[in-house]
Design an enzyme around this catalytic site. Structure first.
Site, PDB file in Angstrom:
ATOM      1  N   ARG A   1    -188.712  33.691  18.948  1.00 36.69           N
ATOM      2  CA  ARG A   1    -189.077  35.030  19.428  1.00 36.69           C
ATOM      3  C   ARG A   1    -190.555  35.117  19.810  1.00 36.69           C
ATOM      4  O   ARG A   1    -190.917  35.874  20.701  1.00 36.69           O
ATOM      5  CB  ARG A   1    -188.742  36.072  18.363  1.00 36.69           C
ATOM      6  CG  ARG A   1    -187.259  36.390  18.332  1.00 36.69           C
ATOM      7  CD  ARG A   1    -186.917  37.331  17.212  1.00 36.69           C
ATOM      8  NE  ARG A   1    -185.587  37.887  17.401  1.00 36.69           N
ATOM      9  CZ  ARG A   1    -184.886  38.469  16.431  1.00 36.69           C
ATOM     10  NH1 ARG A   1    -185.397  38.555  15.209  1.00 36.69           N
ATOM     11  NH2 ARG A   1    -183.692  38.969  16.676  1.00 36.69           N
TER      12      ARG A   1
ATOM     13  N   LYS B   1    -171.202  39.746   8.373  1.00 37.78           N
ATOM     14  CA  LYS B   1    -170.479  40.976   8.043  1.00 37.78           C
ATOM     15  C   LYS B   1    -169.553  41.461   9.149  1.00 37.78           C
ATOM     16  O   LYS B   1    -169.981  41.748  10.263  1.00 37.78           O
ATOM     17  CB  LYS B   1    -171.488  42.088   7.714  1.00 37.78           C
ATOM     18  CG  LYS B   1    -172.098  41.945   6.342  1.00 37.78           C
ATOM     19  CD  LYS B   1    -173.138  43.008   6.080  1.00 37.78           C
ATOM     20  CE  LYS B   1    -172.528  44.351   5.706  1.00 37.78           C
ATOM     21  NZ  LYS B   1    -173.586  45.365   5.541  1.00 37.78           N
TER      22      LYS B   1
ATOM     23  N   GLY C   1    -180.103  36.595  16.143  1.00 35.30           N
ATOM     24  CA  GLY C   1    -181.259  35.870  15.629  1.00 35.30           C
ATOM     25  C   GLY C   1    -180.854  34.577  14.949  1.00 35.30           C
ATOM     26  O   GLY C   1    -181.434  33.516  15.204  1.00 35.30           O
TER      27      GLY C   1
ATOM     28  N   GLY D   1    -178.526  42.522  17.216  1.00 35.49           N
ATOM     29  CA  GLY D   1    -178.045  43.910  17.189  1.00 35.49           C
ATOM     30  C   GLY D   1    -178.144  44.576  18.549  1.00 35.49           C
ATOM     31  O   GLY D   1    -177.224  45.274  18.984  1.00 35.49           O
TER      32      GLY D   1
HETATM   33  P1  ADP Z   1    -176.726  36.659  13.950  1.00 34.96           P
HETATM   34  O1  ADP Z   1    -178.129  36.840  13.395  1.00 34.96           O
HETATM   35  O2  ADP Z   1    -176.633  35.468  14.854  1.00 34.96           O
HETATM   36  O3  ADP Z   1    -176.185  37.915  14.562  1.00 34.96           O
HETATM   37  P2  ADP Z   1    -175.514  37.189  11.387  1.00 34.96           P
HETATM   38  O4  ADP Z   1    -176.819  37.743  10.923  1.00 34.96           O
HETATM   39  O5  ADP Z   1    -174.384  38.106  11.592  1.00 34.96           O
HETATM   40  O6  ADP Z   1    -175.752  36.315  12.722  1.00 34.96           O
HETATM   41  O7  ADP Z   1    -175.012  36.098  10.337  1.00 34.96           O
HETATM   42  C1  ADP Z   1    -175.754  34.949  10.023  1.00 34.96           C
HETATM   43  C2  ADP Z   1    -175.519  34.521   8.611  1.00 34.96           C
HETATM   44  O8  ADP Z   1    -174.134  34.403   8.338  1.00 34.96           O
HETATM   45  C3  ADP Z   1    -176.119  33.159   8.344  1.00 34.96           C
HETATM   46  O9  ADP Z   1    -177.200  33.304   7.451  1.00 34.96           O
HETATM   47  C4  ADP Z   1    -174.973  32.356   7.721  1.00 34.96           C
HETATM   48  O10 ADP Z   1    -175.364  31.613   6.585  1.00 34.96           O
HETATM   49  C5  ADP Z   1    -174.002  33.443   7.310  1.00 34.96           C
HETATM   50  N1  ADP Z   1    -172.623  32.955   7.211  1.00 34.96           N
HETATM   51  C6  ADP Z   1    -171.874  32.399   8.187  1.00 34.96           C
HETATM   52  N2  ADP Z   1    -170.680  32.028   7.718  1.00 34.96           N
HETATM   53  C7  ADP Z   1    -170.657  32.328   6.404  1.00 34.96           C
HETATM   54  C8  ADP Z   1    -169.704  32.178   5.349  1.00 34.96           C
HETATM   55  N3  ADP Z   1    -168.513  31.627   5.582  1.00 34.96           N
HETATM   56  N4  ADP Z   1    -170.039  32.640   4.120  1.00 34.96           N
HETATM   57  C9  ADP Z   1    -171.247  33.190   3.896  1.00 34.96           C
HETATM   58  N5  ADP Z   1    -172.188  33.364   4.841  1.00 34.96           N
HETATM   59  C10 ADP Z   1    -171.899  32.931   6.072  1.00 34.96           C
HETATM   60 MG    MG Z   2    -178.832  37.786  11.559  1.00 36.44          MG
END
Ligand code: ADP
Ligand code: MG
Length: 409
Positions: free
Chosen positions: A40, A211, A365, A389
């Site tokens: 970033r 989530k 991110g 987001g």
């Molecule tokens: P982004 O930032 O790309 O939008 P998120 O913030 O939604 O992604 O999710 C990222 C996190 O999800 C990572 O830190 C990863 O460790 C976690 N994650 C992915 N799969 C699992 C899982 N099966 N159990 C627990 N955490 C997970």
């Molecule tokens: Mg994230």
């Protein structure tokens, strides 16, 4: 919408320009915190360099994480200032506060072509306040650092990762100063518009991350538009539970099971289900490098195990579903990629997305950090968005306050 180039054409030499950047990067733990993924910061360089090269006095406002209160030292932008200075190849002055005596003194003393970084704007309660007056008051102080409109002050919105927030430094400040859209925000919006217009088909979306409740809204609005939606990450377990499977000790959002069940009924023209779930997963008792990991069928997760990555068979299925895609949007890692033994799913899917012969967009991110941390060739992707987001809310069709405010005169 007025552009940065328009501002530069008017002349910026000697003017104090407030720039909202997204410098919200991950830091290492420990006494000497350093930036562990500077994506970033790098994405913010073009706008800052352009302004500095033209002799502007640049004041950068940015946030870092979610500090508990003012001066929560772990959330200081200090380590970011160091990295920014290194990447810019110029000195970065760092204020000890956001709009206090330190920021005011340094802003007043800025020379032409010099840059001042304010301390984490979320240290000030006005930044994220739900109270319009409180936010406005903080935004007024930020605007005043430029001397105000009569003194040549202007605002450049370049924090794409924050434009979905109605925060003082993102939204309110634009109502107080002549405002311009930065190149990063412009480029991000142009790519996302390609996804919401008439994307070339097949259009495949890959979602993962932690989530499901964060992402149900986007699934809802994307489902009618996509040909296939591949679900991995922690959120796949709520979908697997919706199919009636036991998910052991995996992350599960029980209150979202019904919503997931309804989404699973979506089918494409040929009658095949649009949502594709993992057929195998990597499980372990703990989320550690030392834990013994094993691959199990998605409908046979042991009660004591946590699902922490998609399995190799699923990687093959997802890669096949991506092979003929002409448009791809990927958000959210497929597993806990931060730990090597749970990173293969994310890597495999990232490689399949990179191989797509068409437009591939990575948003989020952590997803963007994963692409870099796993050593993938970033140039193989059509676009790596700095905003998770923000890109999701754009795809949902929501108004982004930080963008909408730029449309107003
Ligand atoms: P982004 O930032 O790309 O939008 P998120 O913030 O939604 O992604 O999710 C990222 C996190 O999800 C990572 O830190 C990863 O460790 C976690 N994650 C992915 N799969 C699992 C899982 N099966 N159990 C627990 N955490 C997970
Ligand atoms: Mg994230």
């Amino acid at each position: 919408m007025r552009t940065l180039d328009g501002l530069i054409k008017h002349g910026v030499k000697g003017r104090r320009i407030l720039v909202r950047c997204d410098l919200n990067v991950p830091l290492s733990e420990g006494a000497k915190r350093t930036v562990t993924d500077d994506g970033r910061i790098r994405a913010s360089l073009p706008v800052l360099t352009k302004l500095l090269d033209h002799g502007a006095r640049v004041i950068v406002a940015a946030h870092l994480g979610r500090p508990a209160g003012p001066a929560d030292a772990a959330y200081s932008l200090g380590p970011v200032a160091d990295r920014l200075a290194q990447l810019l190849g110029r000195p970065v002055e760092m204020a000890l506060d956001t709009v206090g005596p330190s920021a005011r003194l340094l802003a007043d003393g800025l020379g032409d072509g010099a840059l001042l970084l304010l301390e984490n704007v979320r240290f000030h309660p006005g930044e994220t306040s739900k109270d319009d007056a409180e936010r406005h008051a903080f935004a007024s102080c930020l605007a005043l650092l430029t001397g105000g409109e009569d003194d040549g002050g202007a605002f450049v919105e370049d924090a794409f990762g924050a434009v979905h927030r109605k925060h003082a430094s993102v939204f309110d400040v634009a109502t107080l100063l002549p405002h311009y859209c930065g190149d990063l925000v412009r480029d991000e919006l142009n790519v996302l518009r390609e996804l919401t217009g008439e994307p070339e088909r097949p259009y495949v979306v890959v979602l993962g991350g932690s989530k499901v409740s964060d992402k149900l809204a986007v699934i809802d609005s994307l489902l009618p538009k996509v040909d296939r939606l591949l679900v991995g990450g922690a959120m796949c377990f709520t979908f697997l539970a919706a199919q009636g499977h036991e998910v052991g000790d995996s992350l599960l959002e029980a209150d979202q099971i019904e919503a997931c069940r309804a989404l699973l009924t979506a089918t494409s023209a040929d009658g095949t289900p649009k949502i594709v779930l993992p057929s195998d997963v990597v499980v372990a008792a703990d989320v550690t490098e030392e834990a013994a990991a094993e691959i199990v069928a998605a409908d046979a997760i042991p009660a004591v195990s946590k699902g922490l990555d998609i399995g190799p068979e699923t990687v093959k299925t997802f890669a096949a579903a991506l092979a003929d895609a002409k448009t791809v949007f990927w958000n959210g890692p497929m597993g806990v990629f931060e730990i090597a033994q749970f990173a293969a799913g994310t890597k495999g899917v990232a490689e399949a997305v990179a191989a797509v012969d068409g437009l591939s967009v990575v948003g989020g991110g952590d997803s963007a950090a994963a692409v870099r941390a796993l050593g993938l060739d970033v140039t193989a992707f059509g676009h790596i968005s700095t905003g998770g987001g923000a890109s999701l809310e754009f795809l949902e069709g929501k108004t982004l306050p930080g963008v909408a405010v730029l449309d107003e005169a």
